[in-house]
Write an enzyme that holds these catalytic residues in place. Structure first.
Site, PDB file in Angstrom:
ATOM      1  N   GLU A 212       0.796  -1.239  -0.113  1.00 50.13           N
ATOM      2  CA  GLU A 212       0.014  -0.105   0.097  1.00 50.13           C
ATOM      3  C   GLU A 212       0.699   1.195   0.094  1.00 50.13           C
ATOM      4  OE1 GLU A 212      -3.775   2.016   2.273  1.00 50.13           O
ATOM      5  OE2 GLU A 212      -3.028   0.092   3.002  1.00 50.13           O
TER       6      GLU A 212
ATOM      7  N   LYS B  98      -8.940  -0.625   0.476  1.00 55.10           N
ATOM      8  CA  LYS B  98      -9.798  -0.920   1.377  1.00 55.10           C
ATOM      9  C   LYS B  98     -11.005  -2.087   0.581  1.00 55.10           C
ATOM     10  CE  LYS B  98      -9.937   0.199   4.824  1.00 55.10           C
ATOM     11  NZ  LYS B  98      -9.164  -0.439   5.957  1.00 55.10           N
TER      12      LYS B  98
END
Length: 549
Positions: free
Chosen positions: A341, A363
């Site tokens: 990420e 997410k």
């Protein structure tokens, strides 16, 4: 001056500013090279503050070593009704037998870093290519942990900080990057040459040290990685413990405290000591890096090690605070991240000097499958998931709000929403947010002020970190903080420290290792599915560490 970069019998001559020594190092990539490099450096000089660091940087890796200046931040015992203060330990290259420390606030440390960067901003050998992808040139490399950022977000809640460095940053004017040919490593330096074309003695010694490593790795048997002892990590929570925390999370969501809360759980274990291990060497976390990176190929992976600080050598001339508390124990700390990420990428326009920022929150998660049909089905299930889209857009809105404090009006854009990116073990839903920073917004201020990342807290962020502290009942340490670099011109790149291992080595104690995993919980979440998602995220790491087939 010509440099023979492939000979194992020829020593590098003293380089000039126009040359960059390079080595093949057995044709090893960064993850395979690092364990050998670290052991070689410590063997050459165990007292030097090597503070070896590696960032993968989405395929543009950098290995920093021997920082010119390094800062390690530790928690102190807070005085009643007083603002939080931290012990900031400073070490300068070449000063092996002393460290300085100061007690200061989180904001004061930021100001120290910004002032230091401004002093060194023009100290560079050449202008960077503005068309090149983001990469390290000259600046700070390190990490800022979740705990210190969460504490600062909600100081009244007295969030616990782990007994380890809260943050570590170093000024790396000496570093290795891949050769342009893709074979071998080139040494980059900034400001270590004089006008007389003479070289800093530190650099001469380092080149000699790397020459000797090149000679060792030229022998085939020395370039083969040794297998470390299997490392078994056990969950701190059983499934019923997770269920209890999940139920309490749902209670807070239903009461309207938050819209989303990122609930995580911890796995722990111990590294084998030299006396316990039947393997060829005592084990450090770095020994697992080659296998972990081969398995994950994480774009924002990284590694950092700090050497112990000897408290008896601290210079206490300007401060009466006693740093010998549990957070200032003479320990070694290792951080190994397999993060997929991106938190922030900062870029600077060469002509206008404007700074831009990109963030890509994750997410939404589904597992991978070795069966192509099933793998595509998982991917399509994530694409169609209204729950994951709702979670993702909550965090997008949170980050837009975070950036709105620092961005020019109207510049915050979302060019990609709900894109699917696939990694070795999971599919992730990823969105992209861009903005142009205000002229008076320093990128370091933006970085510090936006921590901890919204994707690993929840929303609203302040209440989320308070609930996380209550439910998890253990400090996260560096996990869910950020690791990366900030060039002195304000360009930089930082990850979110997920899929991340931490190891704390204390004298006469076992070396403790921890790993965490979690996910965003909303009122629509299912406990069994969320628990399984944790296993999907770190199951491959646990298997690699335990050396399961």
């Amino acid at each position: 001056m010509s440099v023979n970069t492939h000979s194992t019998s020829h020593k590098h001559p003293t380089p000039s500013p126009a040359t960059h020594p390079s080595w093949r190092f057995g044709a090893l990539g960064a993850a395979e090279l690092l364990p050998k490099l670290q052991r070689h450096l410590l063997k050459q000089d165990a007292q030097a503050n090597w503070q070896l660091v590696w960032l993968n940087n989405a395929g543009r890796p950098v290995i920093g070593l021997l920082p010119k200046m390094a800062w390690s931040v530790y928690a102190t015992t807070p005085e009643p009704r007083q603002p939080a203060a931290y012990t900031v330990v400073g070490r300068r290259r070449g000063d092996k037998h002393a460290a300085t420390y100061r007690t200061m606030s989180y904001e004061a440390w930021q100001e120290v870093l910004i002032a230091y960067g401004q002093t060194h901003q023009t100290d560079t050998n050449s202008q960077a290519d503005p068309s090149a992808p983001p990469h390290y040139q000259h600046g700070l490399i390190g990490f800022i942990g979740y705990d210190i950022a969460a504490y600062e977000l909600s100081p009244a809640d007295a969030i616990e900080l782990a007994a380890q460095p809260c943050a570590v940053l170093g000024h790396y004017d000496i570093y290795l990057t891949p050769c342009d040919s893709g074979h071998g490593w080139v040494l980059r330096t900034v400001g270590l040459y004089t006008v007389a074309d003479e070289t800093d003695p530190t650099l001469v010694s380092l080149i000699s040290c790397l020459d000797s490593l090149e000679q060792q790795l030229s022998k085939a048997t020395n370039s083969i990685a040794k297998t470390p002892a299997p490392l078994s990590l056990q969950p701190r929570w059983h499934q019923h413990d997770y269920q209890a925390a999940f139920d309490k999370t749902q209670y807070y969501l239903e009461q309207g405290d938050c819209y989303q809360i990122n609930l995580t759980q911890k796995w722990t274990g111990q590294l084998a000591s030299e006396s316990e291990s039947t393997f060829t060497q005592a084990t450090s976390l770095i020994d697992y890096l080659p296998a972990l990176h081969q398995n994950t190929q994480a774009p924002f992976a990284g590694y950092l090690q700090t050497q112990p600080h000897d408290d008896d050598r601290f210079d206490n001339s300007d401060n009466s605070h006693d740093a010998r508390d549990p957070h200032s124990v003479n320990t070694q700390f290792e951080l190994l991240s397999c993060s997929p990420e991106l938190f922030f990428t900062f870029t600077k326009e060469p002509n206008s000097g404007k700074h831009h920022i990109i963030t890509k929150p994750i997410k939404g998660t589904m597992p991978r499958s070795t069966n192509p049909t099933q793998d595509n089905a998982y991917k399509q299930q994530l694409i169609d998931s209204e729950k994951d889209r709702a979670e993702n857009v909550m965090i997008v809105d949170l980050l837009r709000n975070d950036l709105g404090k620092y961005a020019k009006i109207g510049s915050v854009k979302v060019p990609k929403l709900f894109a699917i990116e696939s990694f070795s073990n999971v599919h992730h839903m990823v969105s992209t947010i861009r903005a142009e920073l205000k002229d008076d917004a320093h990128p370091l201020t933006v970085l510090f002020g936006s921590l901890p990342a919204g994707s690993i807290t929840g929303t609203p962020k302040k209440r989320a970190v308070e609930i996380i502290s209550e439910l998890e009942q253990a400090p996260r340490g560096a996990y869910c903080g950020t690791m990366g670099y900030m060039n002195f011109d304000g360009s930089g790149q930082w990850n979110v420290l997920i899929r991340t291992l931490q190891a704390r080595h204390a004298p006469q104690q076992n070396t403790l290792v921890n790993l965490w995993a979690g996910g965003g919980i909303t009122v629509a979440s299912d406990c069994a599915a969320e628990y399984q998602e944790c296993l999907d995220k770190v199951g491959n790491l646990l298997d690699v560490l335990a050396q399961k087939p």
